[in-house]
Write an enzyme that holds these catalytic residues in place. Structure first.
Site, PDB file in Angstrom:
ATOM      1  N   GLU A  56      29.158 -30.132 -33.241  1.00 48.94           N
ATOM      2  CA  GLU A  56      29.802 -29.193 -32.329  1.00 48.94           C
ATOM      3  C   GLU A  56      28.861 -28.042 -31.984  1.00 48.94           C
ATOM      4  O   GLU A  56      28.182 -27.499 -32.861  1.00 48.94           O
ATOM      5  CB  GLU A  56      31.047 -28.593 -33.006  1.00 48.94           C
ATOM      6  CG  GLU A  56      32.216 -29.528 -33.105  1.00 48.94           C
ATOM      7  CD  GLU A  56      32.963 -29.587 -31.794  1.00 48.94           C
ATOM      8  OE1 GLU A  56      33.407 -28.541 -31.292  1.00 48.94           O
ATOM      9  OE2 GLU A  56      33.090 -30.703 -31.271  1.00 48.94           O
ATOM     10  N   ASP A  57      28.854 -27.646 -30.730  1.00 47.18           N
ATOM     11  CA  ASP A  57      28.252 -26.371 -30.326  1.00 47.18           C
ATOM     12  C   ASP A  57      26.845 -26.181 -30.890  1.00 47.18           C
ATOM     13  O   ASP A  57      26.504 -25.099 -31.367  1.00 47.18           O
ATOM     14  CB  ASP A  57      29.120 -25.206 -30.819  1.00 47.18           C
ATOM     15  CG  ASP A  57      30.563 -25.273 -30.353  1.00 47.18           C
ATOM     16  OD1 ASP A  57      30.969 -26.290 -29.786  1.00 47.18           O
ATOM     17  OD2 ASP A  57      31.296 -24.292 -30.574  1.00 47.18           O
ATOM     18  N   CYS A  80      32.857 -27.114 -24.491  1.00 45.96           N
ATOM     19  CA  CYS A  80      33.235 -28.464 -24.893  1.00 45.96           C
ATOM     20  C   CYS A  80      34.061 -29.250 -23.879  1.00 45.96           C
ATOM     21  O   CYS A  80      33.709 -30.384 -23.540  1.00 45.96           O
ATOM     22  CB  CYS A  80      33.952 -28.431 -26.242  1.00 45.96           C
ATOM     23  SG  CYS A  80      35.346 -27.309 -26.330  1.00 45.96           S
ATOM     24  N   ASP A  94      27.937 -31.756 -28.364  1.00 49.77           N
ATOM     25  CA  ASP A  94      28.669 -31.691 -27.098  1.00 49.77           C
ATOM     26  C   ASP A  94      28.060 -30.678 -26.139  1.00 49.77           C
ATOM     27  O   ASP A  94      28.157 -30.812 -24.921  1.00 49.77           O
ATOM     28  CB  ASP A  94      30.162 -31.420 -27.326  1.00 49.77           C
ATOM     29  CG  ASP A  94      30.456 -30.169 -28.136  1.00 49.77           C
ATOM     30  OD1 ASP A  94      29.526 -29.580 -28.715  1.00 49.77           O
ATOM     31  OD2 ASP A  94      31.645 -29.795 -28.202  1.00 49.77           O
ATOM     32  N   HIS A  95      27.406 -29.635 -26.679  1.00 50.43           N
ATOM     33  CA  HIS A  95      26.689 -28.647 -25.869  1.00 50.43           C
ATOM     34  C   HIS A  95      25.887 -27.773 -26.812  1.00 50.43           C
ATOM     35  O   HIS A  95      25.909 -27.956 -28.032  1.00 50.43           O
ATOM     36  CB  HIS A  95      27.650 -27.803 -25.017  1.00 50.43           C
ATOM     37  CG  HIS A  95      28.751 -27.165 -25.809  1.00 50.43           C
ATOM     38  ND1 HIS A  95      28.583 -26.003 -26.522  1.00 50.43           N
ATOM     39  CD2 HIS A  95      30.032 -27.545 -26.019  1.00 50.43           C
ATOM     40  CE1 HIS A  95      29.707 -25.687 -27.128  1.00 50.43           C
ATOM     41  NE2 HIS A  95      30.605 -26.610 -26.849  1.00 50.43           N
TER      42      HIS A  95
END
Length: 603
Positions: free
Chosen positions: A15-16, A54, A216-217
């Site tokens: 994540e992130d 996201c 995701d980013h």
């Protein structure tokens, strides 16, 4: 390919998370599982997501289509009706005989039914539950590195003194601590990946499985997640292809690819690895598999509404340069987003801004934006030296401008349509001519120059039959601020426009250019619960910039502060605090009753 001749696919997703670990030259981040994949696989040095947050990013991942092609999916957070014309890679792989699991985040910004997309989507989903002999695609998305780690994770692995503070951030203890505590989260997620790779080997599947790692980013320090710089859009991408499937990779083990690639390529890549036909709707190209193509060398991305704050940015990145176009240059970079401001780094940054202690690069975050930005990442990795006005880069600027324009037209970008308009949707489903994008883009390009010489153009366009043209005419006058005063009569007429979106933009423009309360009255009316959340949010965003005049809407703001919609609630509470003189950067505006849901990764 048939049966056992097709590879399994294990997709590890953090994540992130910007690129970290030794494989990416990060001497502080310990990610041995990912380093191992990089040694045995191919590492993409310049991989980018399509949106720096996201939900819209995940729409692109599951569909292979830019979220901006299907408004309102480009906004963070929205629920767009899933069009019949689109496919998801998981459903196509299931039709081809793959057992597809997702553990466990979805957050696709659309009304997809996860139980229809996946064989299993839950916190216990695992390839081990597949039918005998079935190939699998298994996605694992642990939450350890989510932005919320900055709110609660202790500093353990790396000390604040060890981290590098980028040039765009002030060197403050709170920012150093945020950057340092993230390394604890990184190590946690790598331990999860280590366990999964061990399970793959224990099951005797190591040489039968393609393993892919990405995020995701980017993120997650200040000015990373949500922002269209490399800190928000650049992601890790590592793919290990076992020797028996070496023919599916154009690259050798241990190779590093410097050509720019995009997350938009991942859905077609997964299908190509499984020898499944890539549908024409998908906008990327397969990087691996039987249908692999050379990378395009360009990665497109964008920013739209983030939480309760509207913005509109489009960008293109090649191997070395990033070009950004700011379609809301009158708004500062650092608009207050209640959830984002839960991080102590943002609080300290704003406090230093209010105290007047920041230098030019770090104070820029709180100012309006230029219409265009151009950065040389080889010379300026922190993206603080804007080359857009440098004549030595005029040719490159023009080239990237043209590439971005062509992309916006190719994907039928919905970002120019105000959120809530019935024109939003998947482009091919519209009547021909319903969305005159080329004409809208030309007017928007004129608006962002903020040149008073264009005032007559906007006044004329304010009477156009098309709502989106009138909306961008009002936006053009809004961007002129006080210089729009000669258009007072046209703006006053627009306050009665049949479109609420046009009325709101005209009302803010009127409030900035004309001495009188009429604009605020129109915005106060738009706060009524009879209006859908996007209308109320647009009015709240406008009121923030009308200063003390916004107090005329206090009754509507007070009601909105208790609204069911979390974005409306946060925006209204923030503005009331400002109007009453009770706001400080560490004031908690985010609704903590809503925190548990957001902490699961929905923000």
């Amino acid at each position: 390919m048939t049966g056992a001749s097709r590879p399994n696919i294990l997709w590890l997703m953090s994540e992130d998370c910007s690129p970290h670990g030794a494989a990416y030259g990060d001497v502080l981040g310990r990610m041995p599982a990912i380093d191992r994949l990089a040694r045995e696989g191919v590492l993409f040095e310049q991989a980018f997501c399509t949106a720096p947050v996201c939900a819209p990013s995940r729409f692109s991942l599951i569909t292979g289509v830019h979220a901006a092609s299907h408004g309102p999916a480009q906004h963070m957070r929205a629920v767009s009706p899933f069009p019949d014309a689109l496919d998801t890679y998981a459903e196509l792989l299931r039709e081809a005989g793959y057992y597809c699991t997702n553990n466990a985040k979805t957050d696709y910004n659309t009304d997809l039914d996860k139980d229809a997309v996946w064989d299993e989507s839950s916190a216990t989903a695992h390839w081990r539950d597949r039918p005998d002999g079935a190939p699998f695609l298994a996605v694992f998305n642990p939450m350890d590195t989510h932005e919320s780690a900055l709110f609660h994770e202790p500093v353990t692995t790396v000390s604040p003194e060890q981290v590098r503070v980028p040039e765009f951030l002030p060197d403050l203890p709170e920012i150093r601590a945020d950057l340092a505590r993230y390394y604890t989260a990184i190590e946690k997620v790598d331990r999860v990946f280590t366990r999964l790779l061990r399970e793959l080997e224990e099951d005797g599947l190591w040489e039968d499985t393609v393993v892919l790692y990405s995020s995701d980013h980017g993120g997650v320090g200040p000015r990373s997640k949500r922002f269209c710089y490399d800190e928000g859009l650049r992601v890790p991408l590592v793919v290990r292809v076992p020797a028996r499937f070496a023919h599916l990779s154009p690259w050798r083990p241990g190779e590093r690819v410097t050509t720019a690639v995009s997350h938009i390529d991942l859905a077609p890549t997964l299908l190509s690895l499984a020898d499944v036909r890539v549908p024409a709707s998908m906008q990327g190209r397969p990087l691996l598999g039987r249908a692999a193509e050379p990378p395009a060398g360009l990665a497109f991305g964008g920013r739209d509404r983030m939480g309760e704050r509207y913005d509109f940015v489009r960008t293109v990145r090649d191997e070395r340069y990033r070009y950004l176009r700011n379609y809301a240059p009158h708004r500062p970079y650092g608009q207050h987003v209640a959830y984002m401001w839960m991080a102590r780094g943002y609080q300290a940054w704003e406090a230093a801004h209010l105290a007047g202690t920041l230098d030019e690069p770090t104070d820029r975050f709180f100012r309006p934006k230029p219409a265009e930005e151009l950065y040389d990442l080889a010379e300026d990795p922190d993206e603080t030296h804007n080359l857009a006005d440098d004549p030595r880069h005029a040719e490159r600027l023009a080239t990237l401008r043209d590439l971005l324009d062509a992309h916006l037209l190719r994907v039928n970008d919905n970002g120019f349509i105000p959120e809530g308009s019935p024109l939003q949707g998947y482009g091919p489903s519209r009547e021909p001519g319903a969305y005159p994008l080329r004409e809208v883009m030309a007017l928007a390009a004129t608006a962002i120059t903020r040149d008073p010489a264009n005032l007559a153009t906007f006044v004329t366009a304010l009477t156009d039959a098309h709502e989106v043209i009138r909306y961008w005419a009002a936006q053009g006058l809004l961007m002129l601020g006080a210089d729009a005063a000669p258009a007072a009569t046209a703006l006053e007429t627009a306050l009665d426009d049949p479109s609420a979106h046009v009325r709101i933009a005209a009302a803010e423009a009127y409030g900035l250019a004309v001495d009188g309360p009429r604009g605020v009255v129109v915005l106060a009316q738009a706060l009524s619960p009879e209006h859908p959340p996007p209308i109320r949010l647009q009015a709240l965003n406008a009121l923030v910039y009308l200063g003390t005049d916004a107090a005329l809407a206090e009754d509507g703001l007070t009601a909105a502060a208790d609204a069911d919609h979390p974005g409306v609630r946060s925006a209204a509470r923030y503005l009331l605090l400002r109007l009453r003189g009770d706001y400080t950067p560490d004031t908690v505006v985010f609704d903590n009753d809503h925190f548990d849901a957001q902490h699961t990764g929905l923000v």
